[in-house]
Design a protein around this motif. Structure first.
Motif, PDB file in Angstrom:
ATOM      1  N   GLN A  27      13.119  -3.999   2.564  1.00  0.00           N
ATOM      2  CA  GLN A  27      11.942  -4.350   1.780  1.00  0.00           C
ATOM      3  C   GLN A  27      11.974  -5.803   1.323  1.00  0.00           C
ATOM      4  N   PHE A  28      13.151  -6.343   1.118  1.00  0.00           N
ATOM      5  CA  PHE A  28      13.272  -7.768   0.804  1.00  0.00           C
ATOM      6  C   PHE A  28      12.691  -8.602   1.946  1.00  0.00           C
ATOM      7  N   GLU A  29      12.921  -8.158   3.173  1.00  0.00           N
ATOM      8  CA  GLU A  29      12.450  -8.901   4.345  1.00  0.00           C
ATOM      9  C   GLU A  29      10.982  -8.639   4.668  1.00  0.00           C
ATOM     10  N   HIS A  30      10.483  -7.441   4.375  1.00  0.00           N
ATOM     11  CA  HIS A  30       9.161  -7.046   4.880  1.00  0.00           C
ATOM     12  C   HIS A  30       8.081  -6.854   3.816  1.00  0.00           C
ATOM     13  N   ASN A  31       8.440  -6.932   2.550  1.00  0.00           N
ATOM     14  CA  ASN A  31       7.469  -6.761   1.473  1.00  0.00           C
ATOM     15  C   ASN A  31       7.335  -8.109   0.753  1.00  0.00           C
ATOM     16  N   SER A  32       6.243  -8.818   1.006  1.00  0.00           N
ATOM     17  CA  SER A  32       6.113 -10.195   0.510  1.00  0.00           C
ATOM     18  C   SER A  32       6.069 -10.254  -1.015  1.00  0.00           C
ATOM     19  N   VAL A  33       5.418  -9.278  -1.648  1.00  0.00           N
ATOM     20  CA  VAL A  33       5.350  -9.269  -3.114  1.00  0.00           C
ATOM     21  C   VAL A  33       6.738  -9.023  -3.698  1.00  0.00           C
ATOM     22  N   TYR A  34       7.431  -8.039  -3.156  1.00  0.00           N
ATOM     23  CA  TYR A  34       8.778  -7.724  -3.654  1.00  0.00           C
ATOM     24  C   TYR A  34       9.730  -8.887  -3.394  1.00  0.00           C
ATOM     25  N   PRO A  55      16.860  -5.287  -7.844  1.00  0.00           N
ATOM     26  CA  PRO A  55      15.734  -5.528  -8.765  1.00  0.00           C
ATOM     27  C   PRO A  55      14.707  -4.390  -8.691  1.00  0.00           C
ATOM     28  N   PHE A  56      14.202  -3.989  -9.857  1.00  0.00           N
ATOM     29  CA  PHE A  56      13.182  -2.945  -9.930  1.00  0.00           C
ATOM     30  C   PHE A  56      11.844  -3.593 -10.259  1.00  0.00           C
ATOM     31  N   LEU A  57      10.891  -3.390  -9.381  1.00  0.00           N
ATOM     32  CA  LEU A  57       9.572  -4.010  -9.507  1.00  0.00           C
ATOM     33  C   LEU A  57       8.784  -3.335 -10.632  1.00  0.00           C
ATOM     34  N   PRO A  58       8.277  -4.094 -11.627  1.00  0.00           N
ATOM     35  CA  PRO A  58       7.452  -3.473 -12.672  1.00  0.00           C
ATOM     36  C   PRO A  58       6.256  -2.750 -12.066  1.00  0.00           C
ATOM     37  N   ILE A  59       6.000  -1.566 -12.562  1.00  0.00           N
ATOM     38  CA  ILE A  59       5.000  -0.686 -11.962  1.00  0.00           C
ATOM     39  C   ILE A  59       3.586  -1.272 -12.029  1.00  0.00           C
ATOM     40  N   GLU A  60       3.358  -2.213 -12.962  1.00  0.00           N
ATOM     41  CA  GLU A  60       2.039  -2.835 -13.057  1.00  0.00           C
ATOM     42  C   GLU A  60       1.634  -3.577 -11.796  1.00  0.00           C
ATOM     43  N   LEU A 284      13.445   6.682  -2.320  1.00  0.00           N
ATOM     44  CA  LEU A 284      13.640   6.181  -0.967  1.00  0.00           C
ATOM     45  C   LEU A 284      12.538   6.622  -0.010  1.00  0.00           C
ATOM     46  N   ALA A 285      11.753   7.627  -0.403  1.00  0.00           N
ATOM     47  CA  ALA A 285      10.591   8.001   0.412  1.00  0.00           C
ATOM     48  C   ALA A 285       9.548   6.884   0.435  1.00  0.00           C
ATOM     49  N   ASN A 286       9.623   5.975  -0.539  1.00  0.00           N
ATOM     50  CA  ASN A 286       8.714   4.827  -0.594  1.00  0.00           C
ATOM     51  C   ASN A 286       9.169   3.718   0.359  1.00  0.00           C
ATOM     52  N   ILE A 287       9.646   4.097   1.511  1.00  0.00           N
ATOM     53  CA  ILE A 287      10.176   3.138   2.470  1.00  0.00           C
ATOM     54  C   ILE A 287       9.123   2.108   2.881  1.00  0.00           C
ATOM     55  N   ASN A 288       7.851   2.509   2.926  1.00  0.00           N
ATOM     56  CA  ASN A 288       6.800   1.606   3.400  1.00  0.00           C
ATOM     57  C   ASN A 288       6.040   0.892   2.283  1.00  0.00           C
ATOM     58  N   SER A 289       6.466   1.109   1.022  1.00  0.00           N
ATOM     59  CA  SER A 289       5.865   0.357  -0.085  1.00  0.00           C
ATOM     60  C   SER A 289       6.995  -0.314  -0.862  1.00  0.00           C
ATOM     61  N   CYS A 290       7.362   0.210  -2.037  1.00  0.00           N
ATOM     62  CA  CYS A 290       8.538  -0.287  -2.754  1.00  0.00           C
ATOM     63  C   CYS A 290       9.307   0.894  -3.318  1.00  0.00           C
ATOM     64  N   ALA A 291      10.578   0.953  -3.003  1.00  0.00           N
ATOM     65  CA  ALA A 291      11.411   2.103  -3.384  1.00  0.00           C
ATOM     66  C   ALA A 291      12.074   1.933  -4.744  1.00  0.00           C
TER      67      ALA A 291
END
Length: 326
Positions: A27-34, A55-60, A284-291
């Protein structure tokens, strides 16, 4: 990323850690926001050796950004409930099969085969809007149960009462999932003595009633339904997995989901087990968004990995983390 099968076959803490670190790198490599969020914190996968260091992304962020780790178009976009005019969270789900595998496997691990249950869903506030992930899950459970009486009940409490009584009379194992205020409406109109039914509240008065302390709510529901315990489901729009409580407000997670708590005054510091704080979730099911998500809930971890939800941050404020201006 071809690790979906690995995610749902975690057997140990070592498995969880290894897959969580792999998902973080992905996700570091493929999620631009994260990636931008991690860069602002000066955290790189090469320096992360434990789940606690991720790092845990704030839910907002799910309200203000498109949180995806894939170029694949979304098959569904789930949205949070909210008051008129409020900004809603959006979870863009690129693979609904992953969601189905998560909630089907999760439920089975706690309650056994869904086909053994008649599934009754009392979710009016969710059914009356578009994009509810809970309605999607409940609808699939109703279909999977293959029981003729399974179904949604919007406001027809009389029909629901009659169905519950009929199922009870023939000893049919039943699951009644309901939003808190609707369950209270039901027992104010009818009282029960249920021996074959699990009552599972999915949280929230949704502005329909005064909020109650969980223990008080559960006591009222236990008396009204004539049951020994009230079960609970803990999930949210931004997740693809659920934790379950079989009573006393203590939740357990499936093997691919884990709860940590953070210092309420320093959002980047993970606390020791047993200390209450902000709830961070690894899903970890959030593989395609942010886990890795920092929620607005307050909770406490127990040594066996179970947890309690104690409330929410005042004004939904995640203090100590002002990195919201990506």
């Amino acid at each position: 990323m071809n690790i979906n099968n690995s995610i749902f076959n975690i057997q140990s803490e070592a498995d969880f850690k290894a897959i969580a670190l792999d998902v973080f790198k992905f996700q570091f490599e493929h999620n631009s926001v994260y990636r931008s969020f991690c860069d602002l914190l000066y955290i790189h996968p090469s320096e992360v050796n434990s789940v606690e260091q991720i790092p845990f992304l704030p839910i907002e962020f799910f309200k203000t950004h498109t949180i995806v780790s894939t170029n694949k178009a979304a098959e569904a976009t789930f949205t949070s409930s909210g008051t008129t005019g409020s900004v809603l969270s959006k979870h863009h789900v690129s693979d609904l099969e992953v969601y189905k595998q998560s909630f089907r496997s999760g439920f089975k691990s706690f309650y056994g085969n869904i086909e053994n249950y008649t599934v009754l869903a009392l979710l009016p506030s969710y059914l009356e809007r578009e994009g509810s992930s809970l309605v999607y899950m409940a609808n699939d459970m109703i279909e999977q149960s293959k029981q003729p009486e399974s179904g949604f009940y919007l406001h027809d409490l009389e029909a629901l009462k009659n169905t519950l009584i009929a199922l009870e009379a023939k000893g049919q194992k039943t699951l009644l999932m309901g939003v808190s205020y609707a369950l209270l409406d039901l027992i104010e109109a009818h009282s029960f003595k249920l021996k074959h039914t699990i009552i599972m509240e999915t949280g929230g008065m949704k502005g329909q009633r005064k909020e109650l302390v969980k223990s008080e709510l559960h006591e009222i529901l236990k008396q009204g339904f004539g049951v020994d315990s009230i079960h609970s489901e803990y999930g949210m729009t931004e997740l693809l997995s659920q934790a379950y409580s079989k009573g006393n407000g203590v939740f357990d997670t499936p093997p691919w989901m884990k709860i940590l708590t953070r210092d309420p005054e320093d959002a980047l510091t993970i606390q020791p087990i047993g200390k209450s704080g902000g709830v961070n979730i690894v899903d970890l099911a959030n593989i395609n968004s942010c886990a890795f998500i920092a929620t607005q809930d307050l909770g406490k971890m127990k040594p066996d990995g179970s947890f309690e939800i104690l409330g929410r941050f005042d004004q939904s404020d995640i203090r100590g983390c002002n990195l919201m201006v990506l």
